[in-house]
Design a protein around this motif. Structure first.
Motif, PDB file in Angstrom:
ATOM      1  N   GLN A   1      -5.354  -6.923   3.922  1.00 10.78           N
ATOM      2  CA  GLN A   1      -4.696  -6.008   4.858  1.00 10.78           C
ATOM      3  C   GLN A   1      -4.218  -6.758   6.101  1.00 10.78           C
ATOM      4  OE1 GLN A   1      -7.194  -2.634   5.727  1.00 10.78           O
ATOM      5  NE2 GLN A   1      -6.769  -1.660   3.757  1.00 10.78           N
ATOM      6  N   LYS A   2      -5.011  -7.715   6.569  1.00  9.09           N
ATOM      7  CA  LYS A   2      -4.620  -8.529   7.724  1.00  9.09           C
ATOM      8  C   LYS A   2      -3.334  -9.306   7.427  1.00  9.09           C
ATOM      9  CE  LYS A   2      -5.142 -11.085  11.521  1.00  9.09           C
ATOM     10  NZ  LYS A   2      -4.893 -10.565  12.868  1.00  9.09           N
ATOM     11  N   LYS A   3      -3.289  -9.895   6.241  1.00  6.79           N
ATOM     12  CA  LYS A   3      -2.095 -10.657   5.833  1.00  6.79           C
ATOM     13  C   LYS A   3      -0.870  -9.748   5.758  1.00  6.79           C
ATOM     14  CE  LYS A   3      -0.424 -13.607   2.066  1.00  6.79           C
ATOM     15  NZ  LYS A   3      -0.712 -14.119   0.692  1.00  6.79           N
ATOM     16  N   TYR A   4      -1.064  -8.537   5.269  1.00  8.28           N
ATOM     17  CA  TYR A   4       0.012  -7.542   5.142  1.00  8.28           C
ATOM     18  C   TYR A   4       0.575  -7.173   6.521  1.00  8.28           C
ATOM     19  CZ  TYR A   4       1.932  -2.944   3.580  1.00  8.28           C
ATOM     20  OH  TYR A   4       2.723  -1.855   3.287  1.00  8.28           O
ATOM     21  N   ILE A   5      -0.307  -6.921   7.480  1.00  6.30           N
ATOM     22  CA  ILE A   5       0.115  -6.566   8.833  1.00  6.30           C
ATOM     23  C   ILE A   5       0.892  -7.705   9.478  1.00  6.30           C
ATOM     24  CG2 ILE A   5      -0.790  -6.171  11.177  1.00  6.30           C
ATOM     25  CD1 ILE A   5      -3.012  -4.496   9.749  1.00  6.30           C
ATOM     26  N   GLU A   6       0.393  -8.932   9.311  1.00  2.72           N
ATOM     27  CA  GLU A   6       1.088 -10.095   9.875  1.00  2.72           C
ATOM     28  C   GLU A   6       2.464 -10.268   9.235  1.00  2.72           C
ATOM     29  OE1 GLU A   6       0.357 -11.972  12.470  1.00  2.72           O
ATOM     30  OE2 GLU A   6      -1.344 -10.639  12.775  1.00  2.72           O
ATOM     31  N   ALA A   7       2.560 -10.019   7.932  1.00  2.00           N
ATOM     32  CA  ALA A   7       3.850 -10.125   7.234  1.00  2.00           C
ATOM     33  C   ALA A   7       4.854  -9.118   7.802  1.00  2.00           C
ATOM     34  CB  ALA A   7       3.658  -9.899   5.737  1.00  2.00           C
ATOM     35  N   ILE A   8       4.405  -7.881   8.042  1.00  2.00           N
ATOM     36  CA  ILE A   8       5.292  -6.849   8.594  1.00  2.00           C
ATOM     37  C   ILE A   8       5.757  -7.244   9.994  1.00  2.00           C
ATOM     38  CG2 ILE A   8       5.434  -4.440   9.358  1.00  2.00           C
ATOM     39  CD1 ILE A   8       3.452  -3.749   7.097  1.00  2.00           C
TER      40      ILE A   8
ATOM     41  N   THR B   1       9.189  -6.516   4.040  1.00  2.00           N
ATOM     42  CA  THR B   1       7.880  -6.835   3.450  1.00  2.00           C
ATOM     43  C   THR B   1       7.671  -5.974   2.219  1.00  2.00           C
ATOM     44  OG1 THR B   1       6.970  -7.322   5.645  1.00  2.00           O
ATOM     45  CG2 THR B   1       5.386  -6.937   3.872  1.00  2.00           C
ATOM     46  N   ILE B   2       7.230  -6.607   1.139  1.00  2.00           N
ATOM     47  CA  ILE B   2       6.935  -5.885  -0.099  1.00  2.00           C
ATOM     48  C   ILE B   2       5.434  -5.991  -0.347  1.00  2.00           C
ATOM     49  CG2 ILE B   2       7.366  -5.729  -2.586  1.00  2.00           C
ATOM     50  CD1 ILE B   2      10.103  -7.028  -2.086  1.00  2.00           C
ATOM     51  N   GLY B   3       4.746  -4.839  -0.327  1.00  2.00           N
ATOM     52  CA  GLY B   3       3.307  -4.806  -0.572  1.00  2.00           C
ATOM     53  C   GLY B   3       3.027  -4.273  -1.967  1.00  2.00           C
ATOM     54  N   VAL B   4       2.413  -5.091  -2.796  1.00  2.00           N
ATOM     55  CA  VAL B   4       2.160  -4.732  -4.195  1.00  2.00           C
ATOM     56  C   VAL B   4       0.660  -4.768  -4.445  1.00  2.00           C
ATOM     57  CG1 VAL B   4       2.644  -5.290  -6.612  1.00  2.00           C
ATOM     58  CG2 VAL B   4       4.345  -5.827  -4.853  1.00  2.00           C
ATOM     59  N   GLY B   5       0.113  -3.673  -4.961  1.00  2.54           N
ATOM     60  CA  GLY B   5      -1.320  -3.681  -5.235  1.00  2.54           C
ATOM     61  C   GLY B   5      -1.825  -2.321  -5.650  1.00  2.54           C
ATOM     62  N   PRO B   6      -3.103  -2.254  -6.003  1.00  2.18           N
ATOM     63  CA  PRO B   6      -3.672  -1.019  -6.553  1.00  2.18           C
ATOM     64  C   PRO B   6      -3.845   0.080  -5.521  1.00  2.18           C
ATOM     65  CG  PRO B   6      -5.378  -2.698  -6.304  1.00  2.18           C
ATOM     66  CD  PRO B   6      -4.081  -3.368  -5.993  1.00  2.18           C
ATOM     67  N   ALA B   7      -4.166   1.259  -6.015  1.00  2.00           N
ATOM     68  CA  ALA B   7      -4.407   2.412  -5.142  1.00  2.00           C
ATOM     69  C   ALA B   7      -5.581   2.136  -4.216  1.00  2.00           C
ATOM     70  CB  ALA B   7      -4.700   3.642  -6.000  1.00  2.00           C
TER      71      ALA B   7
ATOM     72  N   MET C   1      12.006  -3.108   7.075  1.00  2.00           N
ATOM     73  CA  MET C   1      11.749  -2.373   5.840  1.00  2.00           C
ATOM     74  C   MET C   1      10.394  -2.781   5.278  1.00  2.00           C
ATOM     75  SD  MET C   1      15.114  -2.191   3.417  1.00  2.00           S
ATOM     76  CE  MET C   1      16.341  -0.910   3.643  1.00  2.00           C
ATOM     77  N   VAL C   2       9.657  -1.789   4.798  1.00  2.00           N
ATOM     78  CA  VAL C   2       8.424  -2.065   4.053  1.00  2.00           C
ATOM     79  C   VAL C   2       8.517  -1.313   2.725  1.00  2.00           C
ATOM     80  CG1 VAL C   2       5.914  -1.910   4.011  1.00  2.00           C
ATOM     81  CG2 VAL C   2       7.091  -2.312   6.182  1.00  2.00           C
ATOM     82  N   VAL C   3       8.298  -2.035   1.650  1.00  2.00           N
ATOM     83  CA  VAL C   3       8.340  -1.463   0.299  1.00  2.00           C
ATOM     84  C   VAL C   3       6.939  -1.565  -0.279  1.00  2.00           C
ATOM     85  CG1 VAL C   3       9.326  -1.697  -2.014  1.00  2.00           C
ATOM     86  CG2 VAL C   3      10.746  -2.175   0.002  1.00  2.00           C
TER      87      VAL C   3
ATOM     88  N   ARG D   1       0.460  -9.483  -2.024  1.00  2.00           N
ATOM     89  CA  ARG D   1      -0.226  -8.907  -3.185  1.00  2.00           C
ATOM     90  C   ARG D   1      -1.672  -8.569  -2.813  1.00  2.00           C
ATOM     91  NH1 ARG D   1       2.866  -9.897  -7.761  1.00  2.00           N
ATOM     92  NH2 ARG D   1       4.474 -11.505  -7.498  1.00  2.00           N
ATOM     93  N   PHE D   2      -2.057  -7.343  -3.107  1.00  2.00           N
ATOM     94  CA  PHE D   2      -3.436  -6.890  -2.903  1.00  2.00           C
ATOM     95  C   PHE D   2      -4.185  -6.968  -4.232  1.00  2.00           C
ATOM     96  CE2 PHE D   2      -0.901  -4.717   0.296  1.00  2.00           C
ATOM     97  CZ  PHE D   2      -1.687  -4.772   1.436  1.00  2.00           C
ATOM     98  N   ASN D   3      -5.521  -7.045  -4.159  1.00  2.00           N
ATOM     99  CA  ASN D   3      -6.328  -6.956  -5.374  1.00  2.00           C
ATOM    100  C   ASN D   3      -7.448  -5.940  -5.155  1.00  2.00           C
ATOM    101  OD1 ASN D   3      -8.470  -8.287  -3.984  1.00  2.00           O
ATOM    102  ND2 ASN D   3      -7.559 -10.267  -4.509  1.00  2.00           N
ATOM    103  N   GLU D   4      -8.360  -5.841  -6.121  1.00  2.00           N
ATOM    104  CA  GLU D   4      -9.374  -4.785  -6.045  1.00  2.00           C
ATOM    105  C   GLU D   4     -10.317  -4.973  -4.860  1.00  2.00           C
ATOM    106  OE1 GLU D   4     -11.465  -8.049  -8.121  1.00  2.00           O
ATOM    107  OE2 GLU D   4      -9.479  -7.145  -8.374  1.00  2.00           O
TER     108      GLU D   4
END
Length: 321
Positions: free
Chosen positions: A116-123, A129-135, A256-258, A292-295
């Motif tokens: 999540q930290k990496k995702y925020i920094e990417a945005i 930013t494209i965030g791909v991962g599980p629910a 944009m965030v996808v 990319r997120f994982n479990e």
């Protein structure tokens, strides 16, 4: 048997650390096969030397979270233990220092995992930013939090949230009400996140002024979106053509965030997902970051992590056959 003692500054720290009915410490004892006992301002950890070392590092990590005002939950206790097992507990300090947004009820929104930290920094650092991962990994919620932060800081003039209505044909026609009522069920998760950040009254006010727009993906065609923070949710259910159409709506001074989960594609007739295609096509494009997120990034019930892992293992077995 090996023994190590940790000193705590205040009794409240020990109370928070142990949790209701010692639930947090029981997780540590079970994971690392150690015994943890509290005596006044001392916490004693006993067991095999390697296990005690891991238990102590986990407790130190949790005490750091407590000192920073974090409320311990099963999720963050388990996450700290997983970082200890990987030898990455030193990265915990990077994660907890960052507050993304304050909700309408005054609650800080912070990254709960390194993913999540990496995702925020990417945005923050990239236009797309494209965030791909599980629910359950917080892809949509954190994107909305970042959008509200940018809007409050007047970095953008509007927030635009969209997602594909997969059952957009006759099935939508059977729902009661006007077009907005027909598409609302598909957009409900986006509304929920905005209500949490802004409060229902503020959300409605901004919606009426046009500062916030929540609409199905079909509404994006033919538009150029300047000075906007645009989020495309459930992007795994876009076609290749829809994804290209959406990405080319990007205007000046916009982000944009996808977001999407490629394991939950609901497109009919085996059509190829626009998200899967975009990840391949755009991986080397400057100013586009794919996260990319994982479990381990799942911040819901532990069973959600186990379900995701079980499905991944099942798919791996099928691919090897």
């Amino acid at each position: 048997m090996f023994e190590q003692i940790i000193n705590v500054d205040r009794m409240e720290q020990a109370v928070s650390l142990f949790g209701s009915f010692d639930e947090n410490i029981r997780l540590i004892e079970s994971e690392f096969k150690v015994t943890v006992v509290s005596r006044g301002s001392e916490i004693k950890v006993t067991g095999d030397a390697e296990n005690v070392s891991k238990g102590v590092r986990a407790i130190d990590g949790l005490l750091m979270l407590i000192n920073r005002g974090e409320a311990l939950s099963e999720q963050n206790v388990r996450y700290v233990m997983s970082l200890v097992n990987e030898g990455n507990e030193d990265k915990l300090s990077q994660m907890t220092a960052d507050c993304v947004c304050i909700t309408s009820k005054g609650k800080p929104v912070k990254p709960k995992t390194l993913g999540q930290k990496k995702y925020i920094e990417a945005i923050r650092q990239h236009t797309v930013t494209i965030g791909v991962g599980p629910a359950g990994t917080g892809k949509t919620y954190l994107a909305v939090a970042m959008a509200v932060t940018a809007f409050r800081a007047k970095e953008v003039n509007r927030i635009i949230l969209t997602r594909p209505a997969v059952e957009a044909g006759e099935k939508l026609g059977f729902l009661p009400g006007d077009l907005q009522h027909k598409v609302d069920p598909y957009l409900r998760p986006l509304y929920d996140a905005l209500f949490d950040m802004l409060g229902a009254e503020n959300f409605q006010k901004h919606l009426e002024r046009g500062n916030i727009e929540v609409a199905p993906l079909a509404y994006m065609r033919g538009r150029t979106l300047d000075d906007s923070f645009i989020i495309l949710d459930e992007a795994q259910n876009t076609t290749i053509e829809q994804m290209k159409m959406f990405l080319t709506r990007l205007g000046f001074n916009s982000k944009m965030v996808v977001t999407g989960d490629v394991t939950q594609i609901d497109l009919p007739d085996g059509r190829k997902s626009g998200l899967v295609d975009a990840v391949k096509v755009l991986k080397d494009v400057d100013d586009i970051q794919i996260v990319r997120f994982n479990e381990r990034d799942v911040v819901r019930h532990k069973l959600v992590q186990d379900i995701i892992k079980a499905y991944e293992n099942h798919e791996d077995v099928k691919r090897r056959k």
